[in-house]
Each structure stands twice: as structure tokens, then as C-alpha cells.
Design an enzyme around this catalytic site. Sequence first.
Site, PDB file in Angstrom:
ATOM      1  N   CYS A 165       0.800  -1.222   0.000  1.00  0.00           N
ATOM      2  CA  CYS A 165       0.000   0.000   0.000  1.00  0.00           C
ATOM      3  C   CYS A 165       0.836   1.277   0.000  1.00  0.00           C
ATOM      4  O   CYS A 165       0.283   2.381   0.006  1.00  0.00           O
ATOM      5  CB  CYS A 165      -0.951  -0.002   1.190  1.00  0.00           C
ATOM      6  SG  CYS A 165      -2.069  -1.418   1.149  1.00  0.00           S
ATOM      7  N   HIS A 306      -1.769   8.059   6.389  1.00  0.00           N
ATOM      8  CA  HIS A 306      -2.136   6.788   5.769  1.00  0.00           C
ATOM      9  C   HIS A 306      -3.563   6.434   6.172  1.00  0.00           C
ATOM     10  O   HIS A 306      -4.355   6.013   5.337  1.00  0.00           O
ATOM     11  CB  HIS A 306      -1.141   5.705   6.208  1.00  0.00           C
ATOM     12  CG  HIS A 306      -1.314   4.410   5.508  1.00  0.00           C
ATOM     13  ND1 HIS A 306      -1.225   4.289   4.136  1.00  0.00           N
ATOM     14  CD2 HIS A 306      -1.579   3.154   5.978  1.00  0.00           C
ATOM     15  CE1 HIS A 306      -1.418   3.020   3.792  1.00  0.00           C
ATOM     16  NE2 HIS A 306      -1.640   2.320   4.890  1.00  0.00           N
ATOM     17  N   GLU A 317       0.016   4.808  13.936  1.00  0.00           N
ATOM     18  CA  GLU A 317       0.344   5.987  13.124  1.00  0.00           C
ATOM     19  C   GLU A 317       0.048   7.267  13.897  1.00  0.00           C
ATOM     20  O   GLU A 317       0.836   8.225  13.858  1.00  0.00           O
ATOM     21  CB  GLU A 317      -0.434   5.980  11.812  1.00  0.00           C
ATOM     22  CG  GLU A 317      -0.043   7.147  10.901  1.00  0.00           C
ATOM     23  CD  GLU A 317      -0.820   7.218   9.604  1.00  0.00           C
ATOM     24  OE1 GLU A 317      -0.357   7.915   8.677  1.00  0.00           O
ATOM     25  OE2 GLU A 317      -1.898   6.586   9.499  1.00  0.00           O
ATOM     26  N   LYS A 335      -8.641   8.322   2.779  1.00  0.00           N
ATOM     27  CA  LYS A 335      -9.340   7.034   2.657  1.00  0.00           C
ATOM     28  C   LYS A 335     -10.729   7.065   3.294  1.00  0.00           C
ATOM     29  O   LYS A 335     -11.563   6.204   2.991  1.00  0.00           O
ATOM     30  CB  LYS A 335      -8.500   5.922   3.288  1.00  0.00           C
ATOM     31  CG  LYS A 335      -7.195   5.623   2.556  1.00  0.00           C
ATOM     32  CD  LYS A 335      -6.433   4.503   3.230  1.00  0.00           C
ATOM     33  CE  LYS A 335      -5.091   4.231   2.553  1.00  0.00           C
ATOM     34  NZ  LYS A 335      -4.112   5.314   2.798  1.00  0.00           N
ATOM     35  N   HIS A 340      -9.703   2.591   0.339  1.00  0.00           N
ATOM     36  CA  HIS A 340      -8.293   2.242   0.242  1.00  0.00           C
ATOM     37  C   HIS A 340      -7.993   1.686  -1.150  1.00  0.00           C
ATOM     38  O   HIS A 340      -8.392   0.571  -1.486  1.00  0.00           O
ATOM     39  CB  HIS A 340      -7.957   1.209   1.309  1.00  0.00           C
ATOM     40  CG  HIS A 340      -6.491   1.029   1.558  1.00  0.00           C
ATOM     41  ND1 HIS A 340      -5.525   1.439   0.661  1.00  0.00           N
ATOM     42  CD2 HIS A 340      -5.819   0.469   2.599  1.00  0.00           C
ATOM     43  CE1 HIS A 340      -4.329   1.147   1.147  1.00  0.00           C
ATOM     44  NE2 HIS A 340      -4.491   0.563   2.319  1.00  0.00           N
ATOM     45  N   PHE A 399       1.917  -3.554   3.886  1.00  0.00           N
ATOM     46  CA  PHE A 399       2.278  -4.887   4.333  1.00  0.00           C
ATOM     47  C   PHE A 399       3.757  -5.148   4.041  1.00  0.00           C
ATOM     48  O   PHE A 399       4.318  -4.631   3.072  1.00  0.00           O
ATOM     49  CB  PHE A 399       1.441  -5.938   3.607  1.00  0.00           C
ATOM     50  CG  PHE A 399       0.039  -6.082   4.146  1.00  0.00           C
ATOM     51  CD1 PHE A 399      -0.413  -5.347   5.230  1.00  0.00           C
ATOM     52  CD2 PHE A 399      -0.841  -6.966   3.556  1.00  0.00           C
ATOM     53  CE1 PHE A 399      -1.698  -5.494   5.726  1.00  0.00           C
ATOM     54  CE2 PHE A 399      -2.138  -7.128   4.032  1.00  0.00           C
ATOM     55  CZ  PHE A 399      -2.564  -6.391   5.116  1.00  0.00           C
TER      56      PHE A 399
END
Length: 411
Positions: A165, A306, A317, A335, A340, A399
Site C-alpha cells: 500500500c 495513511h 500511526e 481514505k 483504500h 504490508f
Amino acid sequence: MTDRRREEVAVTGLGLITPAGVGVPDTWEALCAGVPTAAKDPELEGLPIDFSCRVRNFDAADVLGRRLTWRTDAFIHLAVATAREAVADAGLDTGAWEGERVGVVVGVGATSQQSCPREYPKLMRGLYSTLTPTLVPRSVPNMAAGEIAIDLGAGGPNLGTSTACASGATAIGVARDLIASGACDIVIAGGSESARNSAFTALPFWRMGALSGRGDDPAGASRPFDADRDGFVLGEGAGMMVLERADHARARGARVHALLCGYGATADAHHPIAPHPTGEGARRALRSALTDADLAPGDIGHVNAHGTSTQQNDLIEGRVLCDVFPGRPPVTATKSIIGHALGAAGAIEAVCAVLSLVHQRIHPTANLDRQDPAIDLDIVAKVPRETALEAVASCSLGFGGQNAVLVFRTP
């Protein structure tokens, strides 16, 4: 800000296709309205997760022509269309440019989820002669960059990045480095992904508990930093930038939207899926990007986070942002509105960060009804915020422990 100024990379063109709109103006207007785009998805009907954020009102055949549309998949359609928009926005004439000095770098998170699921059953049933001979060139991730180069005549370095991502943000950082190395004068860079409509994507994310289960309220499902968040919503889209040597842009009288002045990339080296529990990798990426930009934390006026809407990611985060930015610059999470877009997310959010600089406006985070008390951020919610901005940061995590941070400032 400090007084030192290096020769930075100019952002001269922008392109966007997202569930919020087709093209930069429509997308930005919808993002500032703050209305979530998640809705029931007919292509996911019958699955445990049957909603997503879809791109609408985009006819690939009408925009790209039937031949290109036929031989490529949706993530390539989105990539080529947004690259065209970015190049047009930059005022570049592809028929006159020095093509061998023009590179392309595009982030894509996975192989196509359009052709592969359709062809696998033929393979499993032994129907080998019915397999399409175009499966490989229409589905492998690097073909987004390859088809852009073919379409626009860009003969310089041509690369695909795949850092989950963070792929789109990584692509922009790599493109910046290509220009800094002297390999290119211009690079078209960004990310593209269209996987929201595939059981091959939706079901594995559902099984690992990453997706929101709010099937009775899709519009309220993506809620980054909210106390009641329960996962992300699958989206799709593409974001592209034209990056250019600053002196090259000045020489041709180009309009400069922003300067890409900092890039930081790290690995958590911790876990295939979960972020590092202390956020150490993300923290190092942020600090590295600030050092690269020759900026202090207090110089950053806005962070596009993010912000996936998962419990663990948002908490970690949020704590990292509080630690790195004690002054609490306003934060938003794109998002929350468009879902996403996986490998495209970092590029889309980087374009949004640049648009915040251009318009001196931060689009809101949707669905922030009750901020998680453990996340002490100044989150722009419900309505946009007008504010004076000189430098902004965009954060992307993925990831494999991938972390990529981009920093932009006003020209």
C-alpha cells in the site's frame, strides 16, 4: 523553515481518477465536500463484504480508444488516463519532448484482479487453448508504466514499484531520485490499482479481519482515527504527477504546483502484516524525509495520513505523528472518503497533499464522529479547513513493513 535551498524537483502536472471524481478538479471538489463514496458493489454481491468505493463515470473506451482498452485491464486504463491528464496539466507536448530523457515509474500493489480470476478456471479445467494470449501483458504490474511509455513516447527509464500500500508513494520517491541522479529531465510517476471488485482481493482481506463489516452502512464504514473504526473499505483509482528538474521547468516557463523536497523510506523488519508496535519504521521514515527536505517538524503545516481505519494502524500511526510533530499540524485521511486504493493510495494522497498546498485548503476526514481518545491529533473533520501552508507531508505504510513519506513545499 531553514534558509538553505537546494535544487529540488518540481511538480508541474497532476492527474487523478478516484471514486470521488474523474480528473483533478472533480476529485478535489468532492473531497472538500467530505461525502464518503462507499456503497453496495454489484460485483461483490453475495460475498460477506459486498460494498466498496468505485470509480464512476469513467468510460475507458471513450477516453483511451477501444483497442487499448481491449488489450489491457482496468488498472492500466486508470494509469494511462491519469498520466495523460498530468502531462496535459504540465503543458508538455509529447510530440516535441526529448523522449529518451522522460522516465515513467508507477506503483502497483499486485497483478491484475480482473483477467487472472477470469482465466484461472479455464486453466483448472484443462481448457488450455481457450486461455487468452494477452493474459501476461495485460496483468503484470510493470505494464502500467510500460503502457504509459508506449502511449506518450517516454523512452527513458521505465519502472514498476511494488511495496504494497506504499507502492504509489515509493514510485514518486524513486522518480525523484532518477531526476536527482541526472538520468531524466522529466518523470511521470504515481500509482494505479483496481482490485476492489474481485473476490480474490475482498475475501482474503475479509478473512484477515482488515475490512469494515458495516454492510448496513457502507457510507459510514471508513472512519480513520474514530473510536468506532473496524477496518477499511476497498477502493480503486490512480494518481499521477509530472516531476521535472526545477531548472528544466523554469526554462520552459512551466507552472510549478509544488516542489518535492523530501523522501524517506524504511522497513519495519518486524511482521508480514502488522506494523511495528512502536511505529519505529514509520517514525524513521518521517524523520528521514524531513532531514532530506532540510525541514524541522515545526515547518510542516499539514499531514495527509495513511489513515486506513483499522484499529492497529490508526493507533500506531497516530502515536508516531504525535511524537514526530509535537506542534500537532492538522491531519486528514483521504481514505475516509474514497476508501483504500491499495497500491495507488500513496500516489493519490500525495496528489491531495500537493492540492492542499495549491489551494491552501485541507479536505476533511469523513465519519470522525468520536475521535479515539488515545490518538491526540488535530484532525480536520466534517468540513475543509482554510489555512496557510508552506510545507506538507504525505505518509504511506504497507504490508511487509513498508514505509514511505513524501514532503512537498511551495515553489
